[in-house]
Design an enzyme around this catalytic site. Structure first.
Site, short mmCIF file in Angstrom:
data_model
loop_
_atom_site.label_atom_id
_atom_site.label_comp_id
_atom_site.label_asym_id
_atom_site.label_seq_id
_atom_site.Cartn_x
_atom_site.Cartn_y
_atom_site.Cartn_z
N SER A 7 0.69 -0.83 0.00
CA SER A 7 -0.09 0.13 -0.47
C SER A 7 1.29 1.46 -0.41
CB SER A 7 -0.79 0.68 1.38
OG SER A 7 0.17 -0.18 2.70
N GLU A 9 1.19 4.90 0.94
CA GLU A 9 0.46 6.75 1.72
C GLU A 9 0.72 7.97 0.77
OE1 GLU A 9 0.46 7.48 5.85
OE2 GLU A 9 2.02 9.34 5.60
N ASP A 101 -0.85 14.64 14.73
CA ASP A 101 -0.10 15.34 15.99
C ASP A 101 -0.68 16.56 16.87
OD1 ASP A 101 1.73 13.97 15.69
OD2 ASP A 101 2.37 14.70 13.07
N GLN A 206 15.32 16.24 5.94
CA GLN A 206 13.93 15.96 6.56
C GLN A 206 13.76 14.92 6.95
OE1 GLN A 206 11.66 14.65 3.10
NE2 GLN A 206 10.51 16.66 3.49
N PHE A 210 11.29 14.93 11.08
CA PHE A 210 10.42 13.27 10.76
C PHE A 210 9.71 12.80 12.07
CE2 PHE A 210 9.60 13.86 6.11
CZ PHE A 210 8.83 15.10 6.30
N HIS A 260 3.91 -0.90 3.84
CA HIS A 260 2.94 0.03 3.61
C HIS A 260 4.49 1.05 2.95
CE1 HIS A 260 -0.15 3.00 3.65
NE2 HIS A 260 0.97 4.13 4.82
N ARG A 266 5.55 11.43 -3.71
CA ARG A 266 7.58 11.61 -4.73
C ARG A 266 7.90 10.02 -4.13
NH1 ARG A 266 12.17 15.18 -0.92
NH2 ARG A 266 10.93 17.00 -1.11
#
Length: 287
Positions: A7, A9, A101, A206, A210, A260, A266
């Site tokens: 899958s 996201e 969040d 980045q 995260f 997943h 991207r």
């Protein structure tokens, strides 16, 4: 041998140009015959309107298999159930139920005054509301708001008991992290499928941001692999694919049968990994 389930996201882009790019992303990934595409939105419940528009387009007009993210952040119970009812009318039968969040990084999370208190309440309400496949979050290295990994496991068990169908993990970079988590989860009575969340590294800087927000650990050797590649995107991409491919192969060798992928809209690195794992769906020509 069971087919490897995958899958992807996605998130709603902020601009029309971004939307066009997203549709190209979907076209690139369709060849892998994914079980579903999950559609998320921002911290504190931001971006719900754009998420709704994208869900309507993908599930309603394009007829794609979709899992809609739903967070209790920034929304009342009534708003959430009204939104889920609309998704059900679009034929969406998969949900990813999350706490969400805080609106601002570093702030303590606060539930909506008329909302669900936590993701356990949310899952229970969704289970009672309709016949959905409900995925929840799992944390191999413990959520930053949790007291301990054991506390995390106890919480995941309660989400399972409330009606969760499966759990998707936060990203990680060493197969051992998942094995240890899976073993501990089974010992804690967690029986639902545990699906590894896989994040190909598009940008190491980045990634550190995260990881700081979600409590994921970046091994020193992973950071070192990208040293000096800030201005060399080709080599950086090659390293990212190699690391991700090794991780997925290790997991497959130990019996994992689902992934997943966090694509960040991207697709190139995810596509490369899936091709090298031989997940490309076969195209059969008509006789």
């Amino acid at each position: 041998m069971k087919k490897t389930d995958i899958s992807f996201e996605l998130f709603p882009p902020a601009t029309e140009a971004g939307l066009g790019s997203l549709y190209k992303t979907i076209e690139r990934l369709k060849g892998f015959n994914p079980d579903y595409y999950s559609v998320t939105y921002g911290a504190g419940g931001s971006g719900q309107a754009k998420s709704k528009e994208l869900l309507q387009e993908l599930a309603g007009e394009k007829g794609l298999p979709i899992a809609a993210h739903i967070t209790l952040a920034g929304a009342s119970r009534q708003d959430i159930l009204r939104m889920v009812s609309g998704w059900s009318e679009l034929g969406i039968k998969r949900l990813v139920a999350l706490r969400g969040d805080a609106a601002e990084p570093g702030q303590a999370f606060k539930a909506h005054p008329e909302g669900f208190a936590d993701s356990i309440e949310l899952v229970a309400a969704l289970r009672e509301f309709g016949s959905f496949e409900i995925a929840v979050a799992a944390y191999p290295e413990a959520h930053p708001d949790s007291r301990s990994l054991q506390a995390d496991l106890d919480y995941l068990k309660r989400k399972q008991d409330a009606g969760a169908s499966s759990a998707i993990t936060q990203f990680f970079f060493e197969a051992g992290s998942f094995y240890r988590f899976e073993e501990a989860a089974r010992a804690a009575g967690i029986t639902i499928p545990l699906i590894p969340g896989i994040l190909p590294i598009n940008n190491i800087v980045q990634l550190h941001r995260f990881a700081d927000r979600c409590g994921a650990r970046i091994p020193a050797w992973v950071s070192k692999a990208f040293e000096g590649l800030e201005d060399d995107p080709e080599t950086s991409a090659a390293v990212a694919v190699s690391l991700c491919l090794d991780l997925c192969r290790d997991l497959l060798a130990q019996g994992v049968d689902a992934f997943h992928f966090y694509t960040l809209n991207r697709p190139q690195l995810t596509e490369a990994v899936c091709r090298l794992l031989a997940l490309q769906a076969e195209t059969k020509e008509a006789a």
